[in-house]
Design an enzyme around this catalytic site. Structure first.
Site, PDB file in Angstrom:
ATOM      1  N   GLY A 259       0.829  -1.206   0.000  1.00 56.08           N
ATOM      2  CA  GLY A 259       0.000   0.000   0.000  1.00 56.08           C
ATOM      3  C   GLY A 259       0.861   1.252   0.000  1.00 56.08           C
TER       4      GLY A 259
ATOM      5  N   GLY B 286       2.585   2.772   2.237  1.00 59.71           N
ATOM      6  CA  GLY B 286       3.906   2.651   2.878  1.00 59.71           C
ATOM      7  C   GLY B 286       4.915   2.018   1.929  1.00 59.71           C
TER       8      GLY B 286
ATOM      9  N   ILE C 248      -6.983  -3.629   1.342  1.00 60.60           N
ATOM     10  CA  ILE C 248      -8.432  -3.842   1.393  1.00 60.60           C
ATOM     11  C   ILE C 248      -9.153  -2.496   1.486  1.00 60.60           C
ATOM     12  CG2 ILE C 248      -8.237  -6.120   2.493  1.00 60.60           C
ATOM     13  CD1 ILE C 248      -9.310  -4.672   5.099  1.00 60.60           C
ATOM     14  N   ASP C 249      -8.411  -1.440   1.884  1.00 58.74           N
ATOM     15  CA  ASP C 249      -9.044  -0.136   2.119  1.00 58.74           C
ATOM     16  C   ASP C 249      -9.434   0.580   0.822  1.00 58.74           C
ATOM     17  OD1 ASP C 249      -8.336  -0.727   4.734  1.00 58.74           O
ATOM     18  OD2 ASP C 249      -6.561   0.568   4.718  1.00 58.74           O
TER      19      ASP C 249
ATOM     20  N   LEU D  15     -11.218 -10.251  10.248  1.00 58.49           N
ATOM     21  CA  LEU D  15     -11.966 -11.186   9.386  1.00 58.49           C
ATOM     22  C   LEU D  15     -11.988 -10.648   7.955  1.00 58.49           C
ATOM     23  CD1 LEU D  15     -15.086 -12.116  11.548  1.00 58.49           C
ATOM     24  CD2 LEU D  15     -13.218 -13.616  10.856  1.00 58.49           C
TER      25      LEU D  15
HETATM   26  O1  F6P Z   1      -4.700  -0.986   5.813  1.00 57.09           O
HETATM   27  C1  F6P Z   1      -5.336  -2.205   6.044  1.00 57.09           C
HETATM   28  C2  F6P Z   1      -5.840  -2.296   7.445  1.00 57.09           C
HETATM   29  O2  F6P Z   1      -6.545  -3.500   7.587  1.00 57.09           O
HETATM   30  C3  F6P Z   1      -6.716  -1.110   7.891  1.00 57.09           C
HETATM   31  O3  F6P Z   1      -8.013  -1.165   7.375  1.00 57.09           O
HETATM   32  C4  F6P Z   1      -6.617  -1.223   9.381  1.00 57.09           C
HETATM   33  O4  F6P Z   1      -6.781   0.012  10.034  1.00 57.09           O
HETATM   34  C5  F6P Z   1      -5.214  -1.706   9.591  1.00 57.09           C
HETATM   35  O5  F6P Z   1      -4.787  -2.310   8.380  1.00 57.09           O
HETATM   36  C6  F6P Z   1      -5.088  -2.700  10.711  1.00 57.09           C
HETATM   37  O6  F6P Z   1      -3.754  -3.002  10.877  1.00 57.09           O
HETATM   38  P1  F6P Z   1      -3.203  -4.122  11.866  1.00 57.09           P
HETATM   39  O7  F6P Z   1      -3.248  -5.413  11.106  1.00 57.09           O
HETATM   40  O8  F6P Z   1      -1.830  -3.680  12.159  1.00 57.09           O
HETATM   41  O9  F6P Z   1      -4.103  -4.155  13.052  1.00 57.09           O
END
Ligand code: F6P
Length: 382
Positions: free
Chosen positions: A137, A139, A161-162, A307
């Site tokens: 993504g 980053g 997924i965002d 999930l």
């Molecule tokens: O960027 C994808 C994502 O699933 C976001 O929707 C969510 O805020 C974040 O990553 C959660 O990250 P982690 O797996 O570090 O809890």
């Protein structure tokens, strides 16, 4: 450094069987949060490259494999066989491995950040890596841009997924996440109706509301709250009360984790680990408590969480991921360094990473999906 020596260029056992010296050796890495479809990209890219007579390596856990903290493995046809339908990533991933800001623990337990990009580039050179496919993504795109500036040959594949990477109509993983959220909304409907309750479901998305918007509209939610449209809790309760007044005694509220009230800010979940971005979450619980207090209706909250990232990718995501993998290898053949593959329907194109990073992708409040949601009676709490 595990397995790096064995992979030094020219080690015949690891080169493609049909040639003695590969014309090209590429490496693939997956970084950031995983998304359903990653394995389909790896498979398509590896097979496309191998079928050109190239050598393919897989860097484990983001870039950790190139910094002596994990492995670099050969990706042969055998390694990528039967993985296209699997969630997760066979290469593993991390959201704490930015090579330009790598966390290092100090003797007193605190962390400092180090720039380890030169080490990464030197190890890639030692392995004879000619080009890299970085799947990730925002980053990972930033890392790729900076590695390119230092002379590394990188091509990117967008993943999240965002769905918040600009320049591409969508990213793989998004469709799977929306379908998972949709199934949850369908299930919540029956229990909410049985108990005359309000159910508040929190979905992922960071600062973008795409998952909430798409699953909420497709799942006939009554209220959708997204970061792009700050909400007023009074308006949310108005909608719930109106439904009660017409005999619809239950309501479904779908809230994006990054949503926030007008004049307020999004919720943070505890402390982040060193090198990790701020963890967003907790808004559903806060909203549920407010709704119950204001309306007197029994209200429950649910956080769908990871999930949405797990499980089998949908057919749409598998196809998109496969197209991206194939396109990334073509981009390398065409020497499109510093470019990202993207879907601009019906075509897959390539775009400069700089252009992609320069633009933020968020839900446009005047987009037809929002307009249709409003027209069907869904409240955005505004
Ligand atoms: O960027 C994808 C994502 O699933 C976001 O929707 C969510 O805020 C974040 O990553 C959660 O990250 P982690 O797996 O570090 O809890």
């Amino acid at each position: 450094m595990r397995r790096l020596d064995a992979l030094a260029r020219g080690t015949s056992a690891l080169t493609h069987p049909s040639i003695i010296t590969p014309q090209m050796r590429i490496a693939i890495s997956t970084g950031g949060g995983d998304a359903p479809g990653l394995n389909a990209v790896i498979r398509a890219a590896a097979l496309s490259a191998i079928n050109r007579g190239w050598d393919v390596l897989g860097i484990k856990r983001g870039f950790a494999g190139l910094m002596g903290e994990d492995e670099v493995i050969p990706l042969t046809k055998n390694e990528v066989r039967g993985i296209g339908h699997l969630g997760g990533t066979i290469l593993r991933s991390t959201n704490r491995g930015h090579p330009f800001h790598y966390p290092r623990k100090q003797p007193d337990g605190s962390y400092i950040e180090e720039d380890r990009s030169d080490e990464l580039i030197e190890n890639a050179r030692k392995l004879g890596i000619d080009a890299l496919i970085s799947i990730g993504g925002d980053g990972s795109l930033d890392i790729a841009r900076r590695l390119c500036a230092k002379g590394m040959k990188v091509v990117c594949v967008p993943k999240t997924i965002d769905n918040d990477v600009s320049g591409t109509v969508t990213t793989f993983g998004f469709d799977t996440a929306v379908n998972t959220a949709l199934e949850a909304i369908d299930r919540l409907h029956t229990t909410a109706e049985s108990h005359d309750r309000v159910m508040v479901m929190e979905v992922m998305g960071r600062d973008a509301g795409f998952i909430a918007l798409h699953s909420g509209l497709a799942g006939s939610a009554d209220v959708i709250l997204i970061p792009e449209i700050p909400y007023d809790i009074g308006k949310v309760c108005e909608k719930i009360r109106y439904r009660d007044s017409v005999g619809r005694m239950f309501s479904i509220v779908v809230v994006a984790e990054g949503a926030f009230p007008r004049g307020g800010h999004s919720h943070t979940l505890g402390e982040s680990l060193p090198g990790q971005a701020r963890r967003i979450g907790g808004v559903a619980d806060a909203i549920a408590r407010e709704i119950q207090m204001i309306t007197g209706k029994e209200t429950r909250s649910l956080v769908l969480g990871h999930l949405q990232r797990g499980g089998v990718p949908t057919g749409y995501d598998r196809l998109l991921a496969t197209r991206f993998g194939g396109a990334a290898v073509r981009a390398i053949a065409d020497e499109k360094w510093g470019q990202m593959v993207a879907l601009q329907s019906p075509n897959i194109v390539t775009l400069p990473i700089e252009e992609v990073l320069g633009e933020t992708k968020r839900v446009n409040p005047t987009h037809d999906v929002v307009m249709t949601a409003r027209a069907t009676g869904i409240s955005f709490g505004d």
